[in-house]
Write a protein that holds these residues in place. Structure first.
Motif, short mmCIF file in Angstrom:
data_model
loop_
_atom_site.label_atom_id
_atom_site.label_comp_id
_atom_site.label_asym_id
_atom_site.label_seq_id
_atom_site.Cartn_x
_atom_site.Cartn_y
_atom_site.Cartn_z
N ALA A 149 38.95 84.25 54.84
CA ALA A 149 40.12 83.86 55.64
C ALA A 149 40.42 82.37 55.56
O ALA A 149 41.50 81.94 55.94
CB ALA A 149 39.91 84.27 57.10
N THR A 220 49.53 82.14 54.96
CA THR A 220 49.94 83.42 55.54
C THR A 220 48.74 84.35 55.71
O THR A 220 47.89 84.44 54.82
CB THR A 220 50.99 84.08 54.62
N SER A 221 48.69 85.01 56.85
CA SER A 221 47.77 86.14 57.04
C SER A 221 48.66 87.37 57.15
O SER A 221 49.55 87.41 58.01
CB SER A 221 46.97 86.00 58.33
N ILE A 238 42.30 93.14 57.72
CA ILE A 238 41.92 92.22 58.80
C ILE A 238 41.23 93.04 59.89
O ILE A 238 41.83 93.89 60.55
CB ILE A 238 43.15 91.45 59.33
N GLN A 253 52.67 90.16 59.54
CA GLN A 253 52.43 88.94 58.79
C GLN A 253 52.72 87.72 59.65
O GLN A 253 53.67 87.72 60.41
CB GLN A 253 53.38 88.96 57.59
N GLU A 265 44.83 78.08 58.18
CA GLU A 265 44.08 79.32 57.96
C GLU A 265 43.50 79.84 59.28
O GLU A 265 43.59 81.03 59.59
CB GLU A 265 42.92 79.08 57.00
N SER A 268 46.32 80.98 61.52
CA SER A 268 47.03 82.20 61.11
C SER A 268 46.21 83.43 61.50
O SER A 268 46.77 84.44 61.93
CB SER A 268 47.36 82.20 59.62
N THR A 269 44.89 83.33 61.42
CA THR A 269 44.07 84.48 61.83
C THR A 269 44.13 84.69 63.34
O THR A 269 44.37 85.81 63.80
CB THR A 269 42.60 84.33 61.35
#
Ligand code: AMP
Ligand code: MG
Length: 312
Positions: A149, A220-221, A238, A253, A265, A268-269
């Protein structure tokens, strides 16, 4: 010499296409970035049994493993963040990611009992770091760290340092979806960068909108690419460290715009886990970040501090 011409170099590495855009013909800079990524791939790869990360995982429950300062520091940072967000972002989630293996040929829905067993191994407090010896020890056999991630965001920030060393001001680094822009966009009058937002329902490269911004990172996640359907149910990569199953909420997303790509990062998670309503509030409250959410119903939601133009 800096020009209004762009020089795009692409190479395949880390299972994706890396794209470097400069405004000067500086092949030695591209080569330095290539060498850097080759080196970190060797340190961090989850597919190479020899990598430092894999050595840590393979020695779980057995012995501490001495690692490079780079690997130690990123894991230390990730552990600290995982402690604060262990129900969402949790780098100890490796055994579950491996069990589901979404995106790989052997992806499947595991037995509930298997999931419960692996959940016991997702224990951030069983990761032991020894700062002086630079060793990392996972206390239980079967534990595994997963840096999937955050690794690319960390690499992108490091490439930023490399560009500074080479006195490169303007550039775009695209690590296969993790994009960082530096300096100004010499090709347009307002000097701003345009960053496309992937449409999660479409194939890669088809965008649903554009963000106009000064230099920033965009990560982006999303669950639009690595997923599968079985018996009418949708599964993706995820994984909730609480349930052991792919997270179910209203988000497909989320793209985070921030200065640091590693920060993007992490955000985004956790924004993904928070869902579009709370996630939006969470990012809105940060002065140095912005977000574009796409929900499962296809709705686009953005924070207020963002210049977003939808493609209709
Ligand atoms: P990203 O594409 O940056 O959102 O990262 C997704 C990757 O992070 C997955 O493919 C896994 O390798 C890993 N991952 C999955 N669930 C989690 C979680 N709850 N916390 C941290 N990493 C995760
Ligand atoms: Mg990420």
């Amino acid at each position: 010499m800096i020009s209004n011409k762009k020089y795009v170099s692409q190479f395949a590495l880390m299972g994706t296409i890396i794209s470097i855009t400069l405004f000067e013909n500086r092949p030695q800079v591209v080569f330095a970035i290539f060498r850097y990524l080759q080196r970190v791939e060797h340190q961090f790869s989850a597919n190479n049994q020899q990598s430092e990360l894999m050595q840590i995982n393979q020695n779980a429950g057995h012995q501490p493993v001495m690692v490079s300062a780079t690997v130690f520091n990123l894991i230390k940072y990730a552990v600290r963040f995982s402690r604060q967000h262990s129900n969402s972002f949790n780098i100890a989630v490796g055994p579950l990611v491996k069990l589901w293996h979404v995106g790989f040929a052997d992806q499947h829905v595991p037995k509930d009992i298997e999931i419960k067993k692996r959940l016991q191994l997702v224990d951030i407090n069983a990761i032991k770091l020894n700062e002086t010896k630079k060793t990392i020890y996972l206390e239980y056999p079967g534990m595994e760290l997963d840096l999937g991630a955050i690794a690319k965001g960390y690499f992108a920030d490091q490439i930023g340092e490399l560009l500074r060393d080479f006195k490169i001001k303007d550039a775009i680094i695209d690590l296969g979806g993790n994009v960082v822009t530096f300096g100004i966009n010499r090709l347009v009058d307002n000097k701003l960068w345009q960053i496309g937002i992937q449409d999660p329902q479409q194939s890669r490269g088809v965008i649903l909108g554009r963000v106009q911004s000064s230099a920033c990172s965009a990560v982006t996640s999303g669950i639009g690419e690595r997923n599968f359907n079985i018996n009418g149910r949708f599964y993706h990569h995820i994984i909730s460290p609480q349930t052991g199953y792919p997270l179910e909420n209203d988000v497909t997303q989320v793209t985070i715009f921030s200065k640091s790509s590693l920060q993007g990062e992490l955000l985004s998670t956790i924004a993904f886990f928070a869902g579009s309503v709370e996630g939006l509030q969470l990012i809105e409250a940060k002065k140095d970040a912005a977000a574009v959410f796409v929900t499962r119903t296809g709705e686009i939601k953005t924070t207020n501090n963002l210049d977003f133009e939808a493609i209709v």
